[in-house]
Design a protein around this motif. Structure first.
Motif, PDB file in Angstrom:
ATOM      1  N   SER A   1      -5.380   0.151   3.382  1.00  0.00           N
ATOM      2  CA  SER A   1      -6.126  -0.285   4.562  1.00  0.00           C
ATOM      3  C   SER A   1      -5.479  -1.584   5.034  1.00  0.00           C
ATOM      4  CB  SER A   1      -7.580  -0.519   4.199  1.00  0.00           C
ATOM      5  OG  SER A   1      -7.670  -1.635   3.345  1.00  0.00           O
ATOM      6  N   ASN A   2      -6.184  -2.302   5.888  1.00  0.00           N
ATOM      7  CA  ASN A   2      -5.613  -3.568   6.348  1.00  0.00           C
ATOM      8  C   ASN A   2      -5.661  -4.650   5.279  1.00  0.00           C
ATOM      9  OD1 ASN A   2      -4.628  -2.982   8.905  1.00  0.00           O
ATOM     10  ND2 ASN A   2      -6.702  -3.001   9.750  1.00  0.00           N
ATOM     11  N   GLU A   3      -6.393  -4.383   4.188  1.00  0.00           N
ATOM     12  CA  GLU A   3      -6.439  -5.371   3.105  1.00  0.00           C
ATOM     13  C   GLU A   3      -5.722  -4.901   1.845  1.00  0.00           C
ATOM     14  OE1 GLU A   3      -9.764  -4.721   4.538  1.00  0.00           O
ATOM     15  OE2 GLU A   3      -9.168  -6.243   5.996  1.00  0.00           O
ATOM     16  N   HIS A   4      -5.697  -3.573   1.649  1.00  0.00           N
ATOM     17  CA  HIS A   4      -5.191  -3.072   0.377  1.00  0.00           C
ATOM     18  C   HIS A   4      -3.966  -2.193   0.569  1.00  0.00           C
ATOM     19  CE1 HIS A   4      -8.657  -4.540  -1.797  1.00  0.00           C
ATOM     20  NE2 HIS A   4      -9.379  -4.170  -0.772  1.00  0.00           N
ATOM     21  N   ASN A   5      -3.156  -2.158  -0.486  1.00  0.00           N
ATOM     22  CA  ASN A   5      -2.016  -1.265  -0.475  1.00  0.00           C
ATOM     23  C   ASN A   5      -2.417   0.091  -1.008  1.00  0.00           C
ATOM     24  OD1 ASN A   5      -0.667  -3.965  -0.475  1.00  0.00           O
ATOM     25  ND2 ASN A   5       1.061  -2.589  -0.280  1.00  0.00           N
ATOM     26  N   GLY A   6      -1.866   1.141  -0.412  1.00  0.00           N
ATOM     27  CA  GLY A   6      -2.123   2.477  -0.928  1.00  0.00           C
ATOM     28  C   GLY A   6      -0.914   2.993  -1.666  1.00  0.00           C
ATOM     29  N   LEU A   7      -1.072   4.162  -2.293  1.00  0.00           N
ATOM     30  CA  LEU A   7       0.025   4.721  -3.077  1.00  0.00           C
ATOM     31  C   LEU A   7       1.173   5.163  -2.163  1.00  0.00           C
ATOM     32  CD1 LEU A   7       1.003   5.742  -5.846  1.00  0.00           C
ATOM     33  CD2 LEU A   7      -0.198   7.866  -5.404  1.00  0.00           C
ATOM     34  N   LEU A   8       0.825   5.822  -1.071  1.00  0.00           N
ATOM     35  CA  LEU A   8       1.878   6.369  -0.212  1.00  0.00           C
ATOM     36  C   LEU A   8       2.139   5.509   1.022  1.00  0.00           C
ATOM     37  CD1 LEU A   8       0.816  10.111  -0.256  1.00  0.00           C
ATOM     38  CD2 LEU A   8       2.469   8.973  -1.709  1.00  0.00           C
ATOM     39  N   GLY A   9       1.266   4.561   1.283  1.00  0.00           N
ATOM     40  CA  GLY A   9       1.434   3.783   2.506  1.00  0.00           C
ATOM     41  C   GLY A   9       0.728   4.466   3.653  1.00  0.00           C
ATOM     42  N   PRO A  10       0.640   3.771   4.788  1.00  0.00           N
ATOM     43  CA  PRO A  10      -0.093   4.329   5.927  1.00  0.00           C
ATOM     44  C   PRO A  10       0.514   5.644   6.401  1.00  0.00           C
ATOM     45  CG  PRO A  10       1.007   2.269   6.511  1.00  0.00           C
ATOM     46  CD  PRO A  10       1.199   2.451   5.061  1.00  0.00           C
TER      47      PRO A  10
ATOM     48  N   ALA B   1      -1.023  -5.214  10.798  1.00  0.00           N
ATOM     49  CA  ALA B   1      -0.634  -6.588  11.120  1.00  0.00           C
ATOM     50  C   ALA B   1       0.090  -7.261   9.956  1.00  0.00           C
ATOM     51  CB  ALA B   1      -1.876  -7.384  11.504  1.00  0.00           C
ATOM     52  N   MET B   2      -0.461  -7.134   8.738  1.00  0.00           N
ATOM     53  CA  MET B   2       0.143  -7.816   7.596  1.00  0.00           C
ATOM     54  C   MET B   2       1.265  -6.958   7.019  1.00  0.00           C
ATOM     55  SD  MET B   2      -1.444 -10.662   6.717  1.00  0.00           S
ATOM     56  CE  MET B   2      -1.899 -10.943   5.026  1.00  0.00           C
ATOM     57  N   ALA B   3       2.419  -7.592   6.815  1.00  0.00           N
ATOM     58  CA  ALA B   3       3.561  -6.827   6.311  1.00  0.00           C
ATOM     59  C   ALA B   3       3.274  -6.256   4.936  1.00  0.00           C
ATOM     60  CB  ALA B   3       4.790  -7.721   6.265  1.00  0.00           C
ATOM     61  N   ARG B   4       2.443  -6.955   4.164  1.00  0.00           N
ATOM     62  CA  ARG B   4       2.283  -6.515   2.780  1.00  0.00           C
ATOM     63  C   ARG B   4       1.502  -5.209   2.639  1.00  0.00           C
ATOM     64  NH1 ARG B   4      -2.693  -7.786   0.437  1.00  0.00           N
ATOM     65  NH2 ARG B   4      -3.954  -9.122   1.759  1.00  0.00           N
ATOM     66  N   VAL B   5       0.733  -4.826   3.677  1.00  0.00           N
ATOM     67  CA  VAL B   5       0.004  -3.563   3.573  1.00  0.00           C
ATOM     68  C   VAL B   5       0.669  -2.450   4.375  1.00  0.00           C
ATOM     69  CG1 VAL B   5      -2.233  -4.510   2.992  1.00  0.00           C
ATOM     70  CG2 VAL B   5      -1.560  -4.366   5.372  1.00  0.00           C
ATOM     71  N   ARG B   6       1.866  -2.728   4.892  1.00  0.00           N
ATOM     72  CA  ARG B   6       2.543  -1.719   5.692  1.00  0.00           C
ATOM     73  C   ARG B   6       3.216  -0.655   4.842  1.00  0.00           C
ATOM     74  NH1 ARG B   6       5.786  -5.493   9.607  1.00  0.00           N
ATOM     75  NH2 ARG B   6       3.984  -6.647  10.344  1.00  0.00           N
ATOM     76  N   TYR B   7       3.350  -0.919   3.535  1.00  0.00           N
ATOM     77  CA  TYR B   7       4.102   0.001   2.694  1.00  0.00           C
ATOM     78  C   TYR B   7       3.263   0.470   1.519  1.00  0.00           C
ATOM     79  CZ  TYR B   7       7.496  -2.319   5.534  1.00  0.00           C
ATOM     80  OH  TYR B   7       8.144  -2.819   6.611  1.00  0.00           O
ATOM     81  N   GLY B   8       3.658   1.598   0.985  1.00  0.00           N
ATOM     82  CA  GLY B   8       2.974   2.106  -0.194  1.00  0.00           C
ATOM     83  C   GLY B   8       3.479   1.406  -1.438  1.00  0.00           C
ATOM     84  N   ALA B   9       3.422   2.099  -2.573  1.00  0.00           N
ATOM     85  CA  ALA B   9       3.903   1.506  -3.817  1.00  0.00           C
ATOM     86  C   ALA B   9       5.414   1.365  -3.729  1.00  0.00           C
ATOM     87  CB  ALA B   9       3.514   2.378  -4.989  1.00  0.00           C
ATOM     88  N   THR B  10       5.899   0.112  -3.822  1.00  0.00           N
ATOM     89  CA  THR B  10       7.333  -0.101  -3.672  1.00  0.00           C
ATOM     90  C   THR B  10       8.072  -0.012  -4.996  1.00  0.00           C
ATOM     91  OG1 THR B  10       6.875  -2.440  -3.807  1.00  0.00           O
ATOM     92  CG2 THR B  10       7.215  -1.534  -1.613  1.00  0.00           C
TER      93      THR B  10
END
Lengths: 547, 324
Positions: free
Chosen positions: A208-217, A225-234
């Protein structure tokens, strides 16, 4: 005492003292081991396709064509995930369906008006459409499968009606059919549970806009907006963790009979038992490698990159630069001062009271706590000297360097003094006997001979200065900020950054590899400097032994 | 007279014809250069004296507003440290006790271990093994304090909380253990110097009388080297009391005096941590800020005293050595 007891005691004593050294080595391993182990994963790890996406977009790095191919490849497997969730959602997302039905009703009305339908027919069709809407809404709210079946059948009777065919009202029937199909599979009495559980599943997968997901959006979602939540598990460790949370739900429930909470782990697949979504979990588990494509990555750019979103991504480049800048500038001040003072103490001084005073001051200076140096740097350089000279009154690199130079002055003097003293007396006598003046003797004979020793001192001072944090707290270090443009700007440093990531920065807890990576970079820098000093010293030792 | 003329006319090549020491009358320029140079060197050498004086002056001057507005007795004996409340109270007893408490606790761990290691390095192993072992101590000394603090907070604290059942992992025990590790290299190297400086005669005499190595070390070597060992302990104490980052990160920063006194699992707060933690929040010109400078003065006084004590014992050790 018997001789044998004495001998045994003696052996015991030897063993105990030896144990102290073993203990020291264990302490060293215990301190360095975990930190180096975790810190090294900042550079060496299995990076997923998300990592490469991040590198491409944030740091403009990597081959675009290759990456596109990789994304397309993973996307084919991700389609399966999206399809499964969408299919399940069709039956379960009642709010969305109700909204859609109401919307269709409105749109159908507009369409009729647009076609200039006669008033009577218009009224009739509108009321039929409204009826269908009401039936469907009732159906969605219902938990009785028989009623649902009847209602859907009733609605579907109108499906062949020419008035609805080819209009937007056709969608009523698709929704109705889908809902019926889903409702047959889903236990509707648990509808609310499903909605909550599905929301959680989506959050875990797509973030979501606060949390990272496994696959990303999902691809169609607008950029966050935040770069850190734009990607899934890196990284693969992140991937494993998120996958575990995705597969197994953890809940804290009150233990029976007590107030304390106990952790209960239930496989998430159980929450969706018997529904179409149940197949999602084994699918993701089996295809996780294909979904994210992790492969070994040597991320050496960690030592170059700036960080993104306070150390969530990126590396420690500016911190290394700041540390080097502050220490080297400090050395520029302290080395000439230290060497000259040492030269005077060795060559020119007699053992008078002034020299004793100077020596005492050097010892005192060495004993002053580092935090007091920080206080002094703030009071003298930042608040007193800089305004006096017309500089801006703020913490900056220059103030930090000067403070550190002062801190390391005794180390420098002692090291240089020792280096100058170890130069054999015969060198000096030979030079003087050739008629060279004392100044020339010092510059051309003693100093070159003492240089490796002095250099050792310089390196040791460097390593001491690079690790100091307390003196620069108030004089020039910041936790986050732009890369300094001149020596009148404050800077980030490895030492203060390590402190900040350990204690101050809550976000850093989510990226332990970067947290540990920072401190291990500092430790490695210092150990390398020390190793250099040790090698240099042993070479000097060998050389002097030869004479 | 001839010599002088030659010097004046022939330049550098005639250097060898000069007498080795020239009177000011013979070579005024050289005389002045020599003395000016020496004076310059002397002045540069005095930079450390200047630094000490500047540090004293500026830290004291900044603390003067506090020392005039508040009573020093309250500062030294009061227990309430509420710098930011409406009626600020600056009772420093808790943080002074905290500093001493955690440093002494560190010494309890570090001194026996340090002396044993020093004995091991100087009397028991061969030179070759010593050269292998010594880098361990050097690496321990080289690791920066912030890295130790990092370790204390993120590795040791959770570990202690999990295995010892403490309510918090950042407590006096954590800080004391880390400080002990940091004080160890100082203690080991100074004590080892003192022990190995004693020379062979003393030991050989003892062995000659039939003593075992343990008896020699415990009854002859350590008593003879006691001045140096005390100096080592004092220097270790100095290191521990002046340490900032570790105690700031690992001690929990609770202004309280541990009760009961032997309970190391409670959080405490030290003088250095107070300065480091509160300086950023204390506005310029406030009594809070000058109170923190006063804490700095107190720290300076403590380290001066410890420094003088260590110097005394070191010089005594040297004197003893000269006599034996």
């Amino acid at each position: 005492m018997k001789l044998t007891t004495r001998a045994t005691l003696d052996k015991l004593f030897t063993g105990v003292t030896g144990l102290s050294i073993v203990l020291l080595s264990l302490v060293l391993i215990a301190v360095l081991g975990p930190m180096v182990y975790r810190g090294s994963s900042a550079v060496l790890f299995n990076g997923t396709v998300e990592f490469r996406k991040m590198q491409r977009e944030l740091f403009n790095r990597g081959d675009e064509k290759e990456l596109e191919g990789e994304i397309a490849q993973t996307e084919t497997f991700r389609q399966g995930v999206y399809a499964k969730i969408d299919a399940f959602k069709r039956g379960i997302d009642i709010d969305a369906m109700s909204d859609r039905v109401r919307q269709i009703n409105r749109e159908y009305g507009k369409e009729l008006r647009y076609k200039n339908t006669p008033t009577e027919e218009y009224t009739e069709l509108r009321s039929r459409s409204r009826d269908i809407r009401d039936i469907l809404e009732e159906t969605f709210e219902s938990q009785d499968i028989a009623l649902i079946e009847d209602n859907v059948m009733e609605v579907l009777q109108a499906a062949q009606d020419p008035n609805f065919l080819g209009t937007c009202a056709e969608e009523y029937f698709t929704i109705a059919r889908n809902f019926l199909a889903a409702a047959k599979q889903v236990d509707l009495s648990r509808y609310h549970e499903y909605v909550a559980a599905l929301e959680e599943v989506e959050l875990l997968l797509f973030g979501s806009n606060e949390h990272n997901g496994l696959l990303g959006p999902r691809p169609e979602e607008p950029t966050r907006a935040m770069a850190r939540v734009r990607y899934g598990a890196t990284r693969s460790d992140q991937m494993r963790e998120l996958l575990d949370r995705f597969l197994v739900a953890e809940q804290w429930v009150p233990a029976e009979g007590t107030d304390s909470l106990v952790k209960v782990r239930t496989p998430r697949v159980e929450q969706f038992e018997g529904t179409s979504l149940a197949s999602l979990f084994p699918y993701v588990e089996e295809n996780i490698e294909k979904l994210l494509n992790p492969r070994f990555t040597f991320y050496w750019q960690f030592f170059v990159d700036d960080n993104v979103n306070s150390h969530y991504f990126g590396g420690v480049g500016p911190e290394i630069l700041g540390t080097v800048f502050i220490t080297v500038l400090g050395m520029v001040f302290v080395v000439p001062l230290g060497v000259i003072a040492a030269a005077y103490l060795v060559e020119c001084s007699s053992d008078g009271w002034i020299i004793r005073l100077i020596r005492m001051c050097i010892n005192t200076l060495a004993g002053v706590p580092s935090i007091v140096f920080g206080l002094f740097g703030l009071a003298f350089f930042v608040l007193f000297l800089f305004p006096l000279l017309g500089f801006e009154q703020k913490p900056c690199i220059l103030a930090a360097s000067l403070t550190l130079a002062l801190l390391t002055l005794p180390v420098m003097i002692r090291a240089s003094e020792e280096a100058i003293r170890t130069v054999p007396q015969s060198y000096k006598e030979g030079s003087l006997a050739l008629g060279a003046s004392r100044f020339r003797t010092f510059m051309t004979v003693i100093l070159p001979a003492a240089l490796p020793g002095i250099l050792t001192g310089v390196i040791l001072s460097l390593s001491r200065v690079a690790g100091e944090t307390a003196p620069i707290l108030f004089t020039g270090a910041v936790s986050l900020g732009p890369v300094p443009k001149s020596m009148f700007d404050p800077t980030r440093t490895l030492s203060y950054g390590s402190y900040d990531m350990a204690v101050g920065d809550r976000l850093a807890m989510m990226v332990p590899h970067n947290q540990y990576g920072m401190v291990v970079t500092l430790i490695m820098l210092i150990l390398i400097l020390n190793a250099m000093a040790i090698v240099l010293r042993s070479r000097v030792f060998k050389k002097l032994k030869g004479h | 007279m001839d010599n002088k003329d030659l010097t004046l006319t022939l330049g550098p090549a005639a250097e060898f014809n000069r007498p080795l020491v020239l009177t000011p009358g013979q070579d005024l320029f050289g005389f002045i250069l020599n003395h000016v140079g020496r004076a310059l060197l002397f002045l540069i050498t005095c930079s450390s004296v200047l630094a000490v004086l500047l540090i004293l002056f500026f830290v004291i001057v900044r603390s003067v507003p506090f020392l005039t507005d508040y009573s020093i007795a309250d500062f030294l004996a009061g227990k309430a440290w509420h710098p930011t409340s409406d009626t600020p109270a600056f009772g420093g007893l808790t943080i002074i006790v905290g500093s001493l408490y955690v440093s002494l606790a560190a010494l309890v761990f570090a001194v026996p271990l340090g002396i044993m290691a020093a004995v091991f390095l100087s009397d028991i192993v061969s030179w070759k093994i010593r050269n292998v072992v010594k880098p361990i101590v050097e690496i321990l000394a080289a690791i920066p304090s912030v890295a130790y603090g990092f370790f204390a907070v993120l590795v040791l604290a959770p570990w202690m909380q999990k295995h010892f059942g403490f309510s918090t992992g950042t407590n006096a025990l954590n800080a004391a253990l880390i400080l002990a590790v940091m004080a160890l290299p100082t203690i080991i190297s100074v004590a080892e110097d003192a022990i190995s400086a004693l020379g062979r005669e003393l030991r050989e005499a003892s062995y000659g009388l039939g003593a075992t190595r343990m008896e020699t070390i415990l009854k002859v070597v350590l008593p003879a080297a006691h001045s140096g060992i005390i100096a080592a302990v004092v220097l270790g104490m100095m290191r521990a009391i002046g340490e900032t980052m570790v105690v700031w990160m690992a001690s929990g920063n609770a202004t309280q005096i541990p009760h009961p006194w032997w309970d190391l699992s409670q959080s405490i707060r030290t003088m250095t941590a107070t300065i480091a933690g509160e300086m950023g929040e204390a506005p310029e010109g406030s009594s809070h800020r000058s109170a923190l400078f006063a804490v700095g003065v107190l720290l300076l006084i403590m380290t001066f005293v410890l420094n003088i004590v260590s110097e005394y014992f070191l010089s005594r050790a040297k004197k003893n050595l000269g006599r034996s």
